[in-house]
Design an enzyme around this catalytic site. Sequence first.
Site, short mmCIF file in Angstrom:
data_model
loop_
_atom_site.label_atom_id
_atom_site.label_comp_id
_atom_site.label_asym_id
_atom_site.label_seq_id
_atom_site.Cartn_x
_atom_site.Cartn_y
_atom_site.Cartn_z
CB SER A 19 21.87 -27.92 86.54
OG SER A 19 20.42 -28.09 85.99
N GLY A 72 16.91 -31.53 88.23
CA GLY A 72 15.61 -31.61 88.13
C GLY A 72 14.96 -32.00 89.60
NE ARG A 73 9.61 -33.74 87.92
CZ ARG A 73 9.12 -33.55 86.68
NH1 ARG A 73 8.59 -32.32 86.36
NH2 ARG A 73 9.21 -34.30 85.47
CB ILE A 74 14.85 -37.19 90.83
CG1 ILE A 74 13.30 -37.74 90.28
CG2 ILE A 74 15.56 -38.25 91.53
CD1 ILE A 74 13.50 -38.80 89.37
CD GLU A 134 17.72 -51.25 83.35
OE1 GLU A 134 16.54 -51.29 83.25
OE2 GLU A 134 18.31 -50.13 83.84
CG HIS A 154 15.18 -49.58 86.56
ND1 HIS A 154 15.34 -49.44 85.27
CD2 HIS A 154 14.74 -48.50 86.96
CE1 HIS A 154 15.17 -48.23 84.89
NE2 HIS A 154 14.38 -47.58 86.05
N GLY A 171 13.94 -47.82 91.38
CA GLY A 171 13.81 -46.65 91.73
C GLY A 171 12.45 -46.02 92.26
CB ALA A 225 19.78 -41.37 85.63
NE ARG A 226 15.21 -44.40 81.44
CZ ARG A 226 14.43 -44.56 82.74
NH1 ARG A 226 14.97 -44.77 83.77
NH2 ARG A 226 13.00 -44.24 82.40
C1 DGY Z 1 11.26 -43.80 85.32
O1 DGY Z 1 10.15 -43.45 85.71
O2 DGY Z 1 11.96 -43.63 84.51
C2 DGY Z 1 11.95 -45.03 86.27
O3 DGY Z 1 13.00 -45.25 85.79
C3 DGY Z 1 10.71 -46.18 86.47
O4 DGY Z 1 11.11 -46.57 87.66
#
Ligand code: DGY
Length: 318
Positions: free
Chosen positions: A177, A156-158, A266, A284, A286, A236-237
């Site tokens: 993807s 995706g975008r990131i 987390e 976290h 990002g 990501a997560r």
């Molecule tokens: C998000 O926007 O999902 C990021 O994890 C927050 O920093």
Amino acid sequence: MSKSHLYVTRHLPDPVMTALTERFHLTQPPETAPPNRDTVLAGIRDAEALICTLAEQIDAPMLSKTSHLRVIANYAVGYNNIDLDAAQARNIIVTNTPDILTESTADLTWALLLATARRVPEGHSLVQHGAWTGWEPRQLLGADVFGRTLGIIGMGRIGQAVARRAAGFKMPVLYHSHTPKDFPNHSSWKSVGLDDVLAQADFLTLHVPLTADTRHLIGPRELQLMRPTAYLINVARGPVVDEAALVEAIQEGRLAGAGLDVYEHEPAIHPGLLALNHVVTLPHLGSATHATRIRMGMVCLENVVAVMEGRPAPNRVA
Ligand code: DGY
């Protein structure tokens, strides 16, 4: 004119707080640490709008306690912390903050990748603790990055922003993807199957949302397919990776190391990860730049205001 009632769970950057308080009455003061469930419940009870972060679980029992809530603006691009079905059942609009954190998150992915490969935190700690005795030919040897293969899961975008940066390191990009994607302008990017990206990447970065399908996407089987010299980078997560399996793979030398910005539970972190030298752990971060975090807040505000004024929310996800 009386102000609409907004509950904002956390103290957002100052320019955002100023803009929010000019426009809304806050149902209770925002917290500087994650609020407990009772605090959130008290905050949303009379609120027409909620701005929350990924650290607050907005679930069906919680939403059942609201009667005025019209919009939830999540201060994040990912929205796995919100029960979308429960929100929809109550006609509550949910929005997120796409696009604006793409580049800062891609920058942090590379910071983590480089820090992990070149053992930056270990070097920093050595110097800071006065333990450096001088240049040493075998000290803190790491892995080359330039010219190695970058594997990306989630384009995706990131994911794309991370891939664009790989050009500077002359790294071929293999990506996997969920929905087929072609990038005709990028001849060094190649779409492959999941097992191929796992088997061929020297550095594997994850950029998928957390859903029922992506929970433990990287587990024992997937880690077994990776090269023992490879590194896993996750911004990501956390639950996308089976943390216990990751610890085992690194402990047993089946994976060289990992750079992690996110965790399965987390803010708790698997103790095994903290004990490993070849794992770099961040809290976290990002999207954590001044400009991005302000913009994220302003986007939340824009979405809330749109709903209050009866206009379509620009970043509606449900
Ligand atoms: C998000 O926007 O999902 C990021 O994890 C927050 O920093």
